[in-house]
Design a protein around this motif. Structure first.
Motif, PDB file in Angstrom:
ATOM      1  N   ALA A   1      63.544  16.890   9.543  1.00 22.16           N
ATOM      2  CA  ALA A   1      64.910  16.423   9.326  1.00 22.16           C
ATOM      3  C   ALA A   1      64.879  15.210   8.403  1.00 22.16           C
ATOM      4  CB  ALA A   1      65.574  16.063  10.653  1.00 22.16           C
ATOM      5  N   GLN A   2      66.041  14.823   7.968  1.00 25.19           N
ATOM      6  CA  GLN A   2      66.215  13.655   7.115  1.00 25.19           C
ATOM      7  C   GLN A   2      65.424  12.467   7.671  1.00 25.19           C
ATOM      8  OE1 GLN A   2      70.379  12.714   6.778  1.00 25.19           O
ATOM      9  NE2 GLN A   2      69.999  10.607   6.209  1.00 25.19           N
TER      10      GLN A   2
ATOM     11  N   TYR B   1      70.473  10.276  21.784  1.00 26.02           N
ATOM     12  CA  TYR B   1      71.446   9.702  20.851  1.00 26.02           C
ATOM     13  C   TYR B   1      70.917   9.931  19.439  1.00 26.02           C
ATOM     14  CZ  TYR B   1      72.900   7.339  25.111  1.00 26.02           C
ATOM     15  OH  TYR B   1      73.310   7.059  26.396  1.00 26.02           O
ATOM     16  N   VAL B   2      71.541  10.854  18.714  1.00 25.61           N
ATOM     17  CA  VAL B   2      71.080  11.217  17.374  1.00 25.61           C
ATOM     18  C   VAL B   2      71.865  10.410  16.340  1.00 25.61           C
ATOM     19  CG1 VAL B   2      70.725  13.071  15.707  1.00 25.61           C
ATOM     20  CG2 VAL B   2      70.529  13.551  18.159  1.00 25.61           C
ATOM     21  N   ALA B   3      71.142   9.768  15.445  1.00 23.35           N
ATOM     22  CA  ALA B   3      71.765   9.004  14.363  1.00 23.35           C
ATOM     23  C   ALA B   3      72.509   9.933  13.413  1.00 23.35           C
ATOM     24  CB  ALA B   3      70.690   8.234  13.600  1.00 23.35           C
ATOM     25  N   GLY B   4      73.396   9.372  12.635  1.00 22.08           N
ATOM     26  CA  GLY B   4      74.140  10.157  11.658  1.00 22.08           C
ATOM     27  C   GLY B   4      73.227  10.928  10.733  1.00 22.08           C
ATOM     28  N   GLN B   5      73.471  12.219  10.649  1.00 20.14           N
ATOM     29  CA  GLN B   5      72.690  13.101   9.791  1.00 20.14           C
ATOM     30  C   GLN B   5      73.579  13.645   8.684  1.00 20.14           C
ATOM     31  OE1 GLN B   5      69.243  13.643  10.206  1.00 20.14           O
ATOM     32  NE2 GLN B   5      69.741  11.884  11.484  1.00 20.14           N
ATOM     33  N   GLY B   6      72.987  13.780   7.521  1.00 21.95           N
ATOM     34  CA  GLY B   6      73.698  14.343   6.384  1.00 21.95           C
ATOM     35  C   GLY B   6      72.883  15.459   5.773  1.00 21.95           C
ATOM     36  N   PRO B   7      73.341  15.958   4.640  1.00 16.05           N
ATOM     37  CA  PRO B   7      72.690  17.091   3.989  1.00 16.05           C
ATOM     38  C   PRO B   7      71.522  16.670   3.093  1.00 16.05           C
ATOM     39  CG  PRO B   7      74.672  16.515   2.797  1.00 16.05           C
ATOM     40  CD  PRO B   7      74.597  15.598   3.980  1.00 16.05           C
ATOM     41  N   PHE B   8      70.512  16.082   3.704  1.00 17.80           N
ATOM     42  CA  PHE B   8      69.397  15.562   2.928  1.00 17.80           C
ATOM     43  C   PHE B   8      68.092  16.253   3.288  1.00 17.80           C
ATOM     44  CE2 PHE B   8      72.630  12.300   3.102  1.00 17.80           C
ATOM     45  CZ  PHE B   8      72.795  12.038   1.744  1.00 17.80           C
ATOM     46  N   ASP B   9      67.280  16.502   2.273  1.00 19.15           N
ATOM     47  CA  ASP B   9      65.994  17.161   2.433  1.00 19.15           C
ATOM     48  C   ASP B   9      65.010  16.262   3.181  1.00 19.15           C
ATOM     49  OD1 ASP B   9      64.240  19.526   1.381  1.00 19.15           O
ATOM     50  OD2 ASP B   9      63.077  17.706   1.016  1.00 19.15           O
TER      51      ASP B   9
ATOM     52  N   GLU C   1      79.886  24.253   2.396  1.00 17.56           N
ATOM     53  CA  GLU C   1      79.130  25.155   3.269  1.00 17.56           C
ATOM     54  C   GLU C   1      77.642  24.831   3.252  1.00 17.56           C
ATOM     55  OE1 GLU C   1      78.135  29.850   4.094  1.00 17.56           O
ATOM     56  OE2 GLU C   1      79.786  29.356   2.744  1.00 17.56           O
ATOM     57  N   GLU C   2      77.059  24.672   2.070  1.00 11.31           N
ATOM     58  CA  GLU C   2      75.626  24.362   1.978  1.00 11.31           C
ATOM     59  C   GLU C   2      75.299  23.033   2.656  1.00 11.31           C
ATOM     60  OE1 GLU C   2      74.523  26.393  -2.320  1.00 11.31           O
ATOM     61  OE2 GLU C   2      75.519  24.440  -2.289  1.00 11.31           O
ATOM     62  N   GLN C   3      76.115  22.030   2.403  1.00 11.31           N
ATOM     63  CA  GLN C   3      75.846  20.714   2.965  1.00 11.31           C
ATOM     64  C   GLN C   3      76.068  20.691   4.478  1.00 11.31           C
ATOM     65  OE1 GLN C   3      77.643  17.481   0.806  1.00 11.31           O
ATOM     66  NE2 GLN C   3      76.729  18.128  -1.135  1.00 11.31           N
ATOM     67  N   THR C   4      77.054  21.436   4.959  1.00  9.86           N
ATOM     68  CA  THR C   4      77.293  21.501   6.402  1.00  9.86           C
ATOM     69  C   THR C   4      76.123  22.175   7.095  1.00  9.86           C
ATOM     70  OG1 THR C   4      79.687  21.530   6.102  1.00  9.86           O
ATOM     71  CG2 THR C   4      78.851  22.350   8.204  1.00  9.86           C
ATOM     72  N   ARG C   5      75.667  23.283   6.563  1.00  9.64           N
ATOM     73  CA  ARG C   5      74.536  23.988   7.182  1.00  9.64           C
ATOM     74  C   ARG C   5      73.266  23.125   7.177  1.00  9.64           C
ATOM     75  NH1 ARG C   5      76.227  28.708   8.747  1.00  9.64           N
ATOM     76  NH2 ARG C   5      77.936  29.736   7.634  1.00  9.64           N
ATOM     77  N   LYS C   6      73.012  22.398   6.097  1.00  7.60           N
ATOM     78  CA  LYS C   6      71.824  21.536   6.044  1.00  7.60           C
ATOM     79  C   LYS C   6      71.948  20.403   7.065  1.00  7.60           C
ATOM     80  CE  LYS C   6      67.914  19.890   4.845  1.00  7.60           C
ATOM     81  NZ  LYS C   6      66.731  20.475   5.483  1.00  7.60           N
TER      82      LYS C   6
ATOM     83  N   PHE D   1      73.594  20.500   9.885  1.00  8.42           N
ATOM     84  CA  PHE D   1      73.352  21.088  11.202  1.00  8.42           C
ATOM     85  C   PHE D   1      71.874  21.392  11.420  1.00  8.42           C
ATOM     86  CE2 PHE D   1      77.902  21.795  11.853  1.00  8.42           C
ATOM     87  CZ  PHE D   1      77.992  21.564  13.218  1.00  8.42           C
ATOM     88  N   GLU D   2      71.166  21.829  10.384  1.00  4.19           N
ATOM     89  CA  GLU D   2      69.735  22.109  10.533  1.00  4.19           C
ATOM     90  C   GLU D   2      68.953  20.817  10.783  1.00  4.19           C
ATOM     91  OE1 GLU D   2      68.372  25.137  10.994  1.00  4.19           O
ATOM     92  OE2 GLU D   2      70.472  25.761  10.955  1.00  4.19           O
ATOM     93  N   ASN D   3      69.342  19.720  10.145  1.00  3.77           N
ATOM     94  CA  ASN D   3      68.712  18.430  10.424  1.00  3.77           C
ATOM     95  C   ASN D   3      68.967  18.020  11.869  1.00  3.77           C
ATOM     96  OD1 ASN D   3      67.572  18.043   7.897  1.00  3.77           O
ATOM     97  ND2 ASN D   3      69.289  16.869   7.118  1.00  3.77           N
ATOM     98  N   LEU D   4      70.216  18.156  12.301  1.00  4.99           N
ATOM     99  CA  LEU D   4      70.572  17.820  13.681  1.00  4.99           C
ATOM    100  C   LEU D   4      69.793  18.685  14.672  1.00  4.99           C
ATOM    101  CD1 LEU D   4      72.379  16.214  15.625  1.00  4.99           C
ATOM    102  CD2 LEU D   4      74.148  17.931  15.250  1.00  4.99           C
ATOM    103  N   LYS D   5      69.705  19.971  14.381  1.00  6.69           N
ATOM    104  CA  LYS D   5      68.980  20.907  15.253  1.00  6.69           C
ATOM    105  C   LYS D   5      67.508  20.511  15.383  1.00  6.69           C
ATOM    106  CE  LYS D   5      67.701  25.785  15.547  1.00  6.69           C
ATOM    107  NZ  LYS D   5      67.784  27.094  14.872  1.00  6.69           N
TER     108      LYS D   5
END
Length: 124
Positions: free
Chosen positions: A10-11, A29-37, A49-54, A56-60
């Motif tokens: 994750a980010q 408690y998960v810190a703010g996640q964004g669409p970052f590699d 859509e791409e940024q939302t999915r990324k 969520f994948e970081n959060l997951k």
């Protein structure tokens, strides 16, 4: 006991003074996640859509590292960036939470990208 949660999937915080997540007993408690590699730190995707999915994948990935999943999430805060379509975001959001929706706060801001999201999970 307070434990720092860190995954390479994750980010990364890099030099920023925060943890991906903190686990206290059965609460994460998960810190703010964004669409970052996770490797380059670069922004992923050019569409909501791409940024939302990324995001969520970081959060997951962070939740999994902490021993949790989306069913354990009880609260999220979502910041939607300028131009983000609320309906499109909600459609993708519903795919990840499968009708066991956590409490949610959502607001807009000029992030320079489409969204950032944090979460609180309680592991049963």
């Amino acid at each position: 006991m307070k434990t720092v949660v860190l995954t390479e999937n994750a980010q990364q915080p890099g030099v920023m003074p925060y943890s991906q997540a903190i686990k206290v007993n059965n609460t994460v408690y998960v810190a703010g996640q964004g669409p970052f590699d996770s490797i380059t730190g670069g922004l992923v995707g050019s569409t909501l859509e791409e940024q939302t999915r990324k995001t969520f994948e970081n959060l997951k990935a962070i939740l999994e590292e902490a021993g949790a999943d989306f069913d354990d999430v009880v609260k999220v805060t979502v910041i939607l960036g300028h131009g983000a379509d609320f309906d499109t975001f909600n459609e993708i959001y519903a795919e990840y939470f499968n009708k066991r929706f956590p409490a949610r706060t959502i607001f807009g801001s000029d992030l320079g990208f489409y969204l950032q999201m944090d979460a609180i999970a309680v592991i049963d």
